[in-house]
Design an enzyme around this catalytic site. Structure first.
Site, PDB file in Angstrom:
ATOM      1  N   GLY A 170      68.027 128.242 -12.357  1.00 14.30           N
ATOM      2  CA  GLY A 170      67.843 128.218 -10.900  1.00 14.30           C
ATOM      3  C   GLY A 170      67.030 129.361 -10.314  1.00 14.30           C
ATOM      4  O   GLY A 170      65.916 129.674 -10.769  1.00 14.30           O
ATOM      5  N   ILE A 171      67.571 129.966  -9.282  1.00 13.72           N
ATOM      6  CA  ILE A 171      66.853 130.975  -8.497  1.00 13.72           C
ATOM      7  C   ILE A 171      66.523 132.208  -9.345  1.00 13.72           C
ATOM      8  O   ILE A 171      65.394 132.713  -9.312  1.00 13.72           O
ATOM      9  CB  ILE A 171      67.694 131.362  -7.251  1.00 13.72           C
ATOM     10  CG1 ILE A 171      67.783 130.154  -6.286  1.00 13.72           C
ATOM     11  CG2 ILE A 171      67.121 132.587  -6.559  1.00 13.72           C
ATOM     12  CD1 ILE A 171      68.765 130.326  -5.130  1.00 13.72           C
ATOM     13  N   ASP A 202      72.076 136.619 -18.678  1.00 10.13           N
ATOM     14  CA  ASP A 202      72.912 135.488 -18.241  1.00 10.13           C
ATOM     15  C   ASP A 202      74.145 135.471 -19.118  1.00 10.13           C
ATOM     16  O   ASP A 202      74.187 136.149 -20.134  1.00 10.13           O
ATOM     17  CB  ASP A 202      72.152 134.155 -18.328  1.00 10.13           C
ATOM     18  CG  ASP A 202      72.614 133.179 -17.239  1.00 10.13           C
ATOM     19  OD1 ASP A 202      73.792 132.768 -17.269  1.00 10.13           O
ATOM     20  OD2 ASP A 202      71.812 132.854 -16.351  1.00 10.13           O
ATOM     21  N   ASP A 259      78.380 139.242 -19.314  1.00  7.07           N
ATOM     22  CA  ASP A 259      79.146 138.751 -18.167  1.00  7.07           C
ATOM     23  C   ASP A 259      79.105 139.833 -17.081  1.00  7.07           C
ATOM     24  O   ASP A 259      79.476 140.985 -17.353  1.00  7.07           O
ATOM     25  CB  ASP A 259      80.591 138.494 -18.640  1.00  7.07           C
ATOM     26  CG  ASP A 259      81.434 137.848 -17.565  1.00  7.07           C
ATOM     27  OD1 ASP A 259      81.197 138.099 -16.364  1.00  7.07           O
ATOM     28  OD2 ASP A 259      82.342 137.081 -17.934  1.00  7.07           O
ATOM     29  N   VAL A 260      78.669 139.458 -15.877  1.00  5.38           N
ATOM     30  CA  VAL A 260      78.518 140.472 -14.818  1.00  5.38           C
ATOM     31  C   VAL A 260      79.849 141.019 -14.300  1.00  5.38           C
ATOM     32  O   VAL A 260      79.856 141.952 -13.497  1.00  5.38           O
ATOM     33  CB  VAL A 260      77.664 139.960 -13.615  1.00  5.38           C
ATOM     34  CG1 VAL A 260      76.228 139.674 -14.034  1.00  5.38           C
ATOM     35  CG2 VAL A 260      78.307 138.751 -12.942  1.00  5.38           C
ATOM     36  N   TYR A 291      83.830 131.433  -1.323  1.00  3.13           N
ATOM     37  CA  TYR A 291      82.383 131.621  -1.550  1.00  3.13           C
ATOM     38  C   TYR A 291      81.759 132.309  -0.342  1.00  3.13           C
ATOM     39  O   TYR A 291      81.026 133.300  -0.476  1.00  3.13           O
ATOM     40  CB  TYR A 291      81.724 130.268  -1.808  1.00  3.13           C
ATOM     41  CG  TYR A 291      80.221 130.349  -2.054  1.00  3.13           C
ATOM     42  CD1 TYR A 291      79.713 130.628  -3.322  1.00  3.13           C
ATOM     43  CD2 TYR A 291      79.303 130.146  -1.017  1.00  3.13           C
ATOM     44  CE1 TYR A 291      78.328 130.710  -3.547  1.00  3.13           C
ATOM     45  CE2 TYR A 291      77.929 130.215  -1.230  1.00  3.13           C
ATOM     46  CZ  TYR A 291      77.451 130.496  -2.500  1.00  3.13           C
ATOM     47  OH  TYR A 291      76.087 130.574  -2.714  1.00  3.13           O
ATOM     48  N   THR A 295      68.906 123.530  -7.102  1.00  5.23           N
ATOM     49  CA  THR A 295      69.156 124.182  -8.406  1.00  5.23           C
ATOM     50  C   THR A 295      70.327 123.456  -9.075  1.00  5.23           C
ATOM     51  O   THR A 295      71.024 122.662  -8.426  1.00  5.23           O
ATOM     52  CB  THR A 295      69.572 125.661  -8.240  1.00  5.23           C
ATOM     53  OG1 THR A 295      70.904 125.691  -7.706  1.00  5.23           O
ATOM     54  CG2 THR A 295      68.639 126.441  -7.346  1.00  5.23           C
TER      55      THR A 295
HETATM   56  P1  NAP Z   1      72.582 128.452 -11.036  1.00  3.61           P
HETATM   57  O1  NAP Z   1      71.399 127.601 -11.322  1.00  3.61           O
HETATM   58  O2  NAP Z   1      73.937 127.979 -11.424  1.00  3.61           O
HETATM   59  O3  NAP Z   1      72.307 129.903 -11.686  1.00  3.61           O
HETATM   60  C1  NAP Z   1      73.269 130.906 -11.703  1.00  3.61           C
HETATM   61  C2  NAP Z   1      73.294 131.518 -13.098  1.00  3.61           C
HETATM   62  O4  NAP Z   1      74.242 132.618 -13.087  1.00  3.61           O
HETATM   63  C3  NAP Z   1      73.792 130.513 -14.159  1.00  3.61           C
HETATM   64  O5  NAP Z   1      73.028 130.574 -15.332  1.00  3.61           O
HETATM   65  C4  NAP Z   1      75.208 130.996 -14.396  1.00  3.61           C
HETATM   66  O6  NAP Z   1      75.751 130.655 -15.644  1.00  3.61           O
HETATM   67  C5  NAP Z   1      75.037 132.494 -14.255  1.00  3.61           C
HETATM   68  N1  NAP Z   1      76.338 133.162 -14.120  1.00  3.61           N
HETATM   69  C6  NAP Z   1      77.442 132.706 -13.487  1.00  3.61           C
HETATM   70  N2  NAP Z   1      78.452 133.556 -13.649  1.00  3.61           N
HETATM   71  C7  NAP Z   1      77.992 134.564 -14.428  1.00  3.61           C
HETATM   72  C8  NAP Z   1      78.584 135.730 -14.955  1.00  3.61           C
HETATM   73  N3  NAP Z   1      79.884 136.015 -14.742  1.00  3.61           N
HETATM   74  N4  NAP Z   1      77.826 136.571 -15.698  1.00  3.61           N
HETATM   75  C9  NAP Z   1      76.526 136.285 -15.943  1.00  3.61           C
HETATM   76  N5  NAP Z   1      75.913 135.177 -15.480  1.00  3.61           N
HETATM   77  C10 NAP Z   1      76.639 134.318 -14.728  1.00  3.61           C
HETATM   78  O7  NAP Z   1      72.680 128.777  -9.489  1.00  3.61           O
HETATM   79  P2  NAP Z   1      71.565 129.109  -8.383  1.00  3.61           P
HETATM   80  O8  NAP Z   1      71.638 128.045  -7.384  1.00  3.61           O
HETATM   81  O9  NAP Z   1      70.287 129.486  -8.994  1.00  3.61           O
HETATM   82  O10 NAP Z   1      72.255 130.396  -7.757  1.00  3.61           O
HETATM   83  C11 NAP Z   1      71.749 131.718  -7.925  1.00  3.61           C
HETATM   84  C12 NAP Z   1      72.313 132.581  -6.798  1.00  3.61           C
HETATM   85  O11 NAP Z   1      71.828 132.069  -5.550  1.00  3.61           O
HETATM   86  C13 NAP Z   1      73.829 132.545  -6.714  1.00  3.61           C
HETATM   87  O12 NAP Z   1      74.306 133.840  -6.412  1.00  3.61           O
HETATM   88  C14 NAP Z   1      74.092 131.587  -5.564  1.00  3.61           C
HETATM   89  O13 NAP Z   1      75.324 131.834  -4.937  1.00  3.61           O
HETATM   90  C15 NAP Z   1      72.919 131.883  -4.667  1.00  3.61           C
HETATM   91  N6  NAP Z   1      72.606 130.804  -3.718  1.00  3.61           N
HETATM   92  C16 NAP Z   1      72.296 129.553  -4.150  1.00  3.61           C
HETATM   93  C17 NAP Z   1      72.007 128.558  -3.207  1.00  3.61           C
HETATM   94  C18 NAP Z   1      71.667 127.159  -3.589  1.00  3.61           C
HETATM   95  O14 NAP Z   1      71.610 126.303  -2.700  1.00  3.61           O
HETATM   96  N7  NAP Z   1      71.412 126.877  -4.867  1.00  3.61           N
HETATM   97  C19 NAP Z   1      72.044 128.872  -1.841  1.00  3.61           C
HETATM   98  C20 NAP Z   1      72.361 130.158  -1.455  1.00  3.61           C
HETATM   99  C21 NAP Z   1      72.641 131.121  -2.391  1.00  3.61           C
HETATM  100  P3  NAP Z   1      76.703 129.304 -15.730  1.00  3.61           P
HETATM  101  O15 NAP Z   1      75.749 128.131 -15.632  1.00  3.61           O
HETATM  102  O16 NAP Z   1      77.352 129.455 -17.057  1.00  3.61           O
HETATM  103  O17 NAP Z   1      77.661 129.385 -14.582  1.00  3.61           O
END
Ligand code: NAP
Length: 262
Positions: A27-28, A47, A74-75, A168, A203
């Site tokens: 994702g992002i 990651d 793990d963060v 969240y 994402t």
């Molecule tokens: P994503 O595609 O799920 O990417 C997040 C990544 O972080 C995943 O690879 C995930 O692994 C990893 N992660 C989760 N917990 C972790 C941990 N404890 N230690 C290390 N890595 C970890 O999500 P995304 O949409 O790109 O989100 C990225 C950020 O943007 C997040 O903080 C999210 O809250 C924020 N955000 C997203 C959106 C949206 O609409 N997508 C909107 C606003 C804000 P797993 O797959 O194993 O969980």
């Protein structure tokens, strides 16, 4: 007349920098990591799973002509983050940039939510960002400069209609204010800290079961009538990390297609 020797496009050049990106396998975080490399940085990719998309991210960074390393960590684990920063500096050089994008999302009505669900959200989304910043800043303070961008969310500013995710939303409001606080702690010591608050972004996070039927609603509720692409998070991140934002710290940059205006 003012000084016009400034080379404006050069302001966005990240050449000579080493970045650490958490959540770089998806994702992002993944797209931003590639974008930083395209702007000249070498990037440590972190990651929690080795089988996340880390190797895809690394391949695209190689195509951009930059170096990367892959770190499974793990963060929520302070020691693992310290080790990650050490490895990053040993293999790529002094750390000067960081993007903390690792995070999770889920939903449950507040009156039904188990304490453990609330706690896990806080551990990853809030404490995880704190520990990441702490490990990164310890290195940056020694290196004499640094710029950190934490990925918060518009959910830290507004309450998403129809989504029962108080944990969240609270975690993201925490990230925004914590980042401002850290920005002020380090303001005289060469480190800037800012947040990006994305609106609904396409994402893998949004493909989780309880979200699929929501996608159309997300598009309708957003003034621009669509979700963001991950590509649209790159420019804001490069801006905030780069010298183009040399006087910008403690800011939350909403990248939400106008969502928070309505
Ligand atoms: P994503 O595609 O799920 O990417 C997040 C990544 O972080 C995943 O690879 C995930 O692994 C990893 N992660 C989760 N917990 C972790 C941990 N404890 N230690 C290390 N890595 C970890 O999500 P995304 O949409 O790109 O989100 C990225 C950020 O943007 C997040 O903080 C999210 O809250 C924020 N955000 C997203 C959106 C949206 O609409 N997508 C909107 C606003 C804000 P797993 O797959 O194993 O969980």
């Amino acid at each position: 007349m003012s000084d016009i020797t400034l080379n404006a496009p050069k302001l966005f050049d990240l050449g000579g920098n080493v970045a650490l990106v958490t959540g770089a396998g998806s994702g992002i975080g993944q797209r931003i990591a590639i974008g930083l490399a395209q702007c000249g940085a070498d990037v440590a990719l972190l990651d929690r799973r080795t089988d996340a998309g880390l190797s895809d991210t690394a391949r695209m960074i190689e195509q951009a002509g930059r170096r990367s390393i892959q770190i499974a960590a793990d963060v929520t684990q302070s020691a693992a983050l310290t080790e990650a920063v050490e490895r990053c500096q040993m293999e790529l050089g002094p750390l000067t940039l960081a993007v903390n994008a690792a995070g999770i999302a889920n939903a449950n009505p507040a009156e039904e939510m188990e304490e453990s669900q609330f706690q896990t959200m806080m551990d990853i989304n809030l404490k995880g960002v704190f520990l990441s910043c702490q490990a990164e800043a310890r290195a940056m303070l020694k290196n004499g400069r640094g710029s950190i961008v934490n990925i918060a969310s518009m959910s830290g500013v507004i309450v998403n209609r129809g989504l029962n995710q108080c944990h969240y939303n609270a975690s993201k409001a925490g990230v925004i204010h914590m980042s401002k606080s850290m920005a002020m702690e380090w303001v005289g010591r060469g480190i800037r800290v800012n947040t990006i608050s994305p609106g609904y972004t396409a994402t893998p996070m949004n493909t989780r079961a309880e979200m699929v039927h929501q996608t159309k609603l997300f598009e309708e509720q957003t003034p621009m009538q669509r979700m963001a692409s991950v590509n649209e998070m790159v420019g804001p991140a490069v801006f905030l990390l780069s010298d183009a934002a040399s006087f910008v710290t403690g800011v939350d940059l909403l990248v939400d297609g106008g969502f928070c205006c309505w």
